[in-house]
Write a protein that holds these residues in place. Sequence first.
Motif, PDB file in Angstrom:
ATOM      1  N   LEU A   1       0.555  -1.253   0.113  1.00  0.00           N
ATOM      2  CA  LEU A   1      -0.617  -0.035  -0.045  1.00  0.00           C
ATOM      3  C   LEU A   1       0.976   1.036  -0.188  1.00  0.00           C
ATOM      4  O   LEU A   1       0.258   1.916  -0.563  1.00  0.00           O
ATOM      5  CB  LEU A   1      -0.733  -0.108   0.802  1.00  0.00           C
ATOM      6  N   ARG A   2       1.862   1.576   0.535  1.00  0.00           N
ATOM      7  CA  ARG A   2       2.682   2.214   0.881  1.00  0.00           C
ATOM      8  C   ARG A   2       4.092   1.988   0.443  1.00  0.00           C
ATOM      9  O   ARG A   2       4.926   1.118   2.427  1.00  0.00           O
ATOM     10  CB  ARG A   2       2.340   3.452   1.904  1.00  0.00           C
ATOM     11  N   TYR A   3       5.037   2.892   0.321  1.00  0.00           N
ATOM     12  CA  TYR A   3       6.426   2.153   0.522  1.00  0.00           C
ATOM     13  C   TYR A   3       7.592   4.051   1.120  1.00  0.00           C
ATOM     14  O   TYR A   3       7.604   3.965  -0.600  1.00  0.00           O
ATOM     15  CB  TYR A   3       7.153   1.387  -1.032  1.00  0.00           C
ATOM     16  N   VAL A   4       7.181   4.196   1.853  1.00  0.00           N
ATOM     17  CA  VAL A   4       8.211   5.166   1.946  1.00  0.00           C
ATOM     18  C   VAL A   4       9.358   5.244   2.445  1.00  0.00           C
ATOM     19  O   VAL A   4      10.300   6.067   1.341  1.00  0.00           O
ATOM     20  CB  VAL A   4       7.829   6.177   2.861  1.00  0.00           C
ATOM     21  N   ASP A   5       9.424   4.675   3.515  1.00  0.00           N
ATOM     22  CA  ASP A   5      11.313   4.582   3.594  1.00  0.00           C
ATOM     23  C   ASP A   5      10.906   2.957   4.272  1.00  0.00           C
ATOM     24  O   ASP A   5      11.382   3.444   5.382  1.00  0.00           O
ATOM     25  CB  ASP A   5      11.744   6.447   4.396  1.00  0.00           C
TER      26      ASP A   5
ATOM     27  N   PRO B   1      13.138   4.013  11.289  1.00  0.00           N
ATOM     28  CA  PRO B   1      13.093   2.805  12.347  1.00  0.00           C
ATOM     29  C   PRO B   1      11.436   2.707  12.536  1.00  0.00           C
ATOM     30  O   PRO B   1      10.641   3.593  12.594  1.00  0.00           O
ATOM     31  CB  PRO B   1      13.798   3.303  13.588  1.00  0.00           C
ATOM     32  N   VAL B   2      11.405   1.596  12.828  1.00  0.00           N
ATOM     33  CA  VAL B   2       9.308   1.172  12.909  1.00  0.00           C
ATOM     34  C   VAL B   2       9.024   2.535  14.007  1.00  0.00           C
ATOM     35  O   VAL B   2       9.583   1.713  15.255  1.00  0.00           O
ATOM     36  CB  VAL B   2       9.852  -0.151  12.838  1.00  0.00           C
ATOM     37  N   ASP B   3       8.176   2.667  14.652  1.00  0.00           N
ATOM     38  CA  ASP B   3       7.873   3.102  15.708  1.00  0.00           C
ATOM     39  C   ASP B   3       6.498   2.933  16.295  1.00  0.00           C
ATOM     40  O   ASP B   3       5.191   3.348  15.571  1.00  0.00           O
ATOM     41  CB  ASP B   3       7.815   5.044  15.481  1.00  0.00           C
ATOM     42  N   ALA B   4       6.232   2.390  16.835  1.00  0.00           N
ATOM     43  CA  ALA B   4       5.609   1.339  17.209  1.00  0.00           C
ATOM     44  C   ALA B   4       5.248   0.732  18.365  1.00  0.00           C
ATOM     45  O   ALA B   4       6.472   0.730  19.235  1.00  0.00           O
ATOM     46  CB  ALA B   4       4.704   0.365  16.317  1.00  0.00           C
ATOM     47  N   GLU B   5       4.059   0.326  19.181  1.00  0.00           N
ATOM     48  CA  GLU B   5       4.169   0.378  20.666  1.00  0.00           C
ATOM     49  C   GLU B   5       4.007  -1.278  20.333  1.00  0.00           C
ATOM     50  O   GLU B   5       3.390  -2.146  19.490  1.00  0.00           O
ATOM     51  CB  GLU B   5       2.754   0.565  21.286  1.00  0.00           C
ATOM     52  N   TRP B   6       5.168  -2.432  21.474  1.00  0.00           N
ATOM     53  CA  TRP B   6       4.358  -3.392  21.121  1.00  0.00           C
ATOM     54  C   TRP B   6       4.353  -3.961  22.447  1.00  0.00           C
ATOM     55  O   TRP B   6       4.814  -3.397  23.454  1.00  0.00           O
ATOM     56  CB  TRP B   6       6.163  -4.188  20.478  1.00  0.00           C
ATOM     57  N   GLU B   7       3.890  -5.380  21.864  1.00  0.00           N
ATOM     58  CA  GLU B   7       3.039  -5.892  23.796  1.00  0.00           C
ATOM     59  C   GLU B   7       4.375  -6.972  23.847  1.00  0.00           C
ATOM     60  O   GLU B   7       4.440  -7.286  23.071  1.00  0.00           O
ATOM     61  CB  GLU B   7       1.484  -6.662  23.734  1.00  0.00           C
ATOM     62  N   ALA B   8       4.314  -7.509  24.900  1.00  0.00           N
ATOM     63  CA  ALA B   8       5.556  -8.320  25.222  1.00  0.00           C
ATOM     64  C   ALA B   8       4.493  -9.543  25.535  1.00  0.00           C
ATOM     65  O   ALA B   8       3.736  -9.694  26.033  1.00  0.00           O
ATOM     66  CB  ALA B   8       6.584  -8.525  26.882  1.00  0.00           C
ATOM     67  N   ALA B   9       5.516 -10.673  25.089  1.00  0.00           N
ATOM     68  CA  ALA B   9       4.359 -12.187  24.474  1.00  0.00           C
ATOM     69  C   ALA B   9       4.604 -12.639  25.775  1.00  0.00           C
ATOM     70  O   ALA B   9       5.508 -12.527  26.893  1.00  0.00           O
ATOM     71  CB  ALA B   9       4.850 -12.773  24.050  1.00  0.00           C
TER      72      ALA B   9
END
Length: 77
Positions: free
Chosen positions: A60-64, A68-76
């Motif tokens: 859908l979108r290919y910018v850069d 770095p990925v700026d996302a909140e991740w939940e620990a398993a």
Amino acid sequence: MSIRTVSKSQFKAKALEYFRQVETSGESIIVTNHGQPVLEVRVYRDTRQNPLETLRGSVLRYVDPTAPVDAEWEAAE
């Protein structure tokens, strides 16, 4: 188009003949066991695709891609 059905015992006795019929006509044969369908014999069609062709148009979108990925991740747990 009606699909031909044969019993397992009929199929066992004439398997090569049925294979040739399917190859030449392209029509499937259903093999039954006590009247219940259990197998379908049909012409093989190669449906493999190049994986890149399968994915074509799905991005859908290919910018850069190296940013770095700026996302909140939940620990398993």
